[in-house]
Design an enzyme around this catalytic site. Structure first.
Site, PDB file in Angstrom:
ATOM      1  N   ARG A   1      49.935  62.627  80.748  1.00 28.70           N
ATOM      2  CA  ARG A   1      50.468  63.128  78.610  1.00 28.70           C
ATOM      3  C   ARG A   1      49.123  63.759  78.142  1.00 28.70           C
ATOM      4  O   ARG A   1      48.313  62.841  78.355  1.00 28.70           O
ATOM      5  CB  ARG A   1      51.195  61.634  78.837  1.00 28.70           C
ATOM      6  CG  ARG A   1      52.399  62.157  77.080  1.00 28.70           C
ATOM      7  CD  ARG A   1      53.412  63.665  77.046  1.00 28.70           C
ATOM      8  NE  ARG A   1      54.081  63.236  76.220  1.00 28.70           N
ATOM      9  CZ  ARG A   1      54.648  63.004  75.526  1.00 28.70           C
ATOM     10  NH1 ARG A   1      54.956  61.434  75.826  1.00 28.70           N
ATOM     11  NH2 ARG A   1      55.552  63.024  73.991  1.00 28.70           N
TER      12      ARG A   1
ATOM     13  N   ARG B   1      56.295  68.531  77.922  1.00 28.29           N
ATOM     14  CA  ARG B   1      55.443  66.993  78.876  1.00 28.29           C
ATOM     15  C   ARG B   1      55.396  67.474  79.787  1.00 28.29           C
ATOM     16  O   ARG B   1      56.527  67.584  80.317  1.00 28.29           O
ATOM     17  CB  ARG B   1      55.478  66.056  77.392  1.00 28.29           C
ATOM     18  CG  ARG B   1      57.555  65.432  77.228  1.00 28.29           C
ATOM     19  CD  ARG B   1      58.186  66.376  76.601  1.00 28.29           C
ATOM     20  NE  ARG B   1      57.654  66.172  75.193  1.00 28.29           N
ATOM     21  CZ  ARG B   1      57.872  65.437  74.777  1.00 28.29           C
ATOM     22  NH1 ARG B   1      58.569  64.694  75.135  1.00 28.29           N
ATOM     23  NH2 ARG B   1      57.856  65.668  73.397  1.00 28.29           N
TER      24      ARG B   1
ATOM     25  N   ASP C   1      57.551  62.229  79.735  1.00 28.65           N
ATOM     26  CA  ASP C   1      57.538  60.852  77.997  1.00 28.65           C
ATOM     27  C   ASP C   1      59.180  59.644  78.945  1.00 28.65           C
ATOM     28  O   ASP C   1      59.859  60.373  79.426  1.00 28.65           O
ATOM     29  CB  ASP C   1      59.118  61.706  77.570  1.00 28.65           C
ATOM     30  CG  ASP C   1      59.089  61.633  76.175  1.00 28.65           C
ATOM     31  OD1 ASP C   1      58.589  60.741  75.643  1.00 28.65           O
ATOM     32  OD2 ASP C   1      60.436  61.600  75.562  1.00 28.65           O
TER      33      ASP C   1
ATOM     34  N   ASP D   1      61.295  56.883  76.769  1.00 26.31           N
ATOM     35  CA  ASP D   1      61.623  55.888  75.744  1.00 26.31           C
ATOM     36  C   ASP D   1      62.190  55.138  76.291  1.00 26.31           C
ATOM     37  O   ASP D   1      63.058  55.532  77.446  1.00 26.31           O
ATOM     38  CB  ASP D   1      62.666  57.169  75.378  1.00 26.31           C
ATOM     39  CG  ASP D   1      61.330  58.884  74.662  1.00 26.31           C
ATOM     40  OD1 ASP D   1      60.191  58.366  73.893  1.00 26.31           O
ATOM     41  OD2 ASP D   1      61.726  59.847  74.245  1.00 26.31           O
TER      42      ASP D   1
HETATM   43  C1  X6L Z   1      66.732  67.776  63.492  1.00 32.41           C
HETATM   44  C2  X6L Z   1      65.640  66.929  63.246  1.00 32.41           C
HETATM   45  C3  X6L Z   1      67.173  68.844  64.673  1.00 32.41           C
HETATM   46  C4  X6L Z   1      64.817  67.044  65.273  1.00 32.41           C
HETATM   47  C5  X6L Z   1      66.553  67.941  66.217  1.00 32.41           C
HETATM   48  C6  X6L Z   1      65.637  66.792  68.826  1.00 32.41           C
HETATM   49  C7  X6L Z   1      63.612  66.308  67.103  1.00 32.41           C
HETATM   50  C8  X6L Z   1      65.094  65.998  69.752  1.00 32.41           C
HETATM   51  C9  X6L Z   1      62.937  65.854  68.632  1.00 32.41           C
HETATM   52  C10 X6L Z   1      65.529  66.889  66.400  1.00 32.41           C
HETATM   53  C11 X6L Z   1      65.526  66.685  67.114  1.00 32.41           C
HETATM   54  C12 X6L Z   1      63.302  64.821  69.871  1.00 32.41           C
HETATM   55  C13 X6L Z   1      63.586  66.441  74.853  1.00 32.41           C
HETATM   56  C14 X6L Z   1      64.090  67.398  74.250  1.00 32.41           C
HETATM   57  C15 X6L Z   1      61.872  65.796  73.232  1.00 32.41           C
HETATM   58  C16 X6L Z   1      63.983  65.610  76.168  1.00 32.41           C
HETATM   59  C17 X6L Z   1      65.150  67.852  76.059  1.00 32.41           C
HETATM   60  C18 X6L Z   1      63.041  65.217  70.602  1.00 32.41           C
HETATM   61  C19 X6L Z   1      61.574  64.856  71.395  1.00 32.41           C
HETATM   62  N1  X6L Z   1      62.011  65.679  74.650  1.00 32.41           N
HETATM   63  N2  X6L Z   1      64.917  68.302  74.912  1.00 32.41           N
HETATM   64  N3  X6L Z   1      63.272  67.344  73.352  1.00 32.41           N
HETATM   65  N4  X6L Z   1      64.897  66.441  76.817  1.00 32.41           N
HETATM   66  N5  X6L Z   1      66.361  68.822  76.403  1.00 32.41           N
HETATM   67  O1  X6L Z   1      63.505  64.881  77.052  1.00 32.41           O
HETATM   68  O2  X6L Z   1      63.732  64.136  72.047  1.00 32.41           O
HETATM   69  S1  X6L Z   1      60.879  66.233  71.490  1.00 32.41           S
HETATM   70 MG    MG Z   2      61.471  61.216  74.238  1.00 32.69          MG
HETATM   71 MG    MG Z   3      59.026  59.271  73.660  1.00 36.17          MG
END
Ligand code: X6L
Ligand code: MG
Ligand code: MG
Length: 167
Positions: A87, A96, A99, A101
């Site tokens: 990572r 990544r 991850d 969580d």
């Molecule tokens: C506005 C602001 C809209 C923030 C969305 C959504 C931020 C998701 C971070 C957000 C916002 C995240 C994964 C991912 C990520 C995953 C899928 C996050 C952190 N991790 N998409 N995007 N799967 N499908 O594990 O979840 S980055």
């Molecule tokens: Mg995450």
């Molecule tokens: Mg995380």
């Protein structure tokens, strides 16, 4: 015989390299810890990236564990696994290899600089709720089950489709 230990739910995701293999290796490392018992794993879902959308689709699943670790010790261990599995942190919310969580940890509510439990965004994320709803029918968040939280999401399934029945 019930152990009485807290049950925790971990969300695992990968969208870089051999995604299935990273998920498998992460689960193997969780299982190898003497204070963690992996009780169940969901199916694997292919999911469209959210947060930062210009990246490859993820594979996501949820793992149910029981553990005698404190939440912060579990966080230390999951971060150690992330580091062992290549990572890196370049783009915020970017690609990544793995991850991990902590979504829920027993009935704990934690708001510390390093750790927020329940996870602050999980109740709006289909990529967490779809696999979580497979593993528990219990009320998990503000009186709602995972299936109910999922049904209440505005954007429907948010690009989550089953990829593999199990790893
Ligand atoms: C506005 C602001 C809209 C923030 C969305 C959504 C931020 C998701 C971070 C957000 C916002 C995240 C994964 C991912 C990520 C995953 C899928 C996050 C952190 N991790 N998409 N995007 N799967 N499908 O594990 O979840 S980055
Ligand atoms: Mg995450
Ligand atoms: Mg995380």
């Amino acid at each position: 015989m019930w152990s009485g230990l807290p049950i925790a739910y971990l969300s695992l995701g990968s969208n870089l390299g051999d995604r299935e293999d990273y998920l498998r290796q992460a689960i193997a490392k969780l299982s190898a810890h003497c204070e963690i018992k992996v009780l169940n794993t969901s199916a694997v879902y292919q999911t469209e990236a959210v947060g930062y959308e210009e990246q490859a689709d993820f594979l996501n699943l949820v793992v149910e564990i029981e553990s005698s670790l404190k939440p912060i010790e579990l966080l230390d261990f999951t971060q150690e696994i992330e580091n062992q599995l290549d990572r890196t942190r370049e783009i915020r919310w970017g690609p990544r290899t793995i991850d991990i969580d902590i979504i829920l940890f027993g009935q704990e509510e934690i708001n510390s600089p390093r750790l927020t439990i329940p996870h602050p965004r999980f109740h709006k994320r289909a990529f967490v709720l779809v696999p979580l709803a497979e593993l528990t029918k219990e009320v998990i968040y503000q009186g709602w089950t995972a299936a109910e939280l999922l049904a209440g999401l505005e954007a429907g399934d948010q690009g989550v489709e089953e990829y593999k029945n199990s790893l």
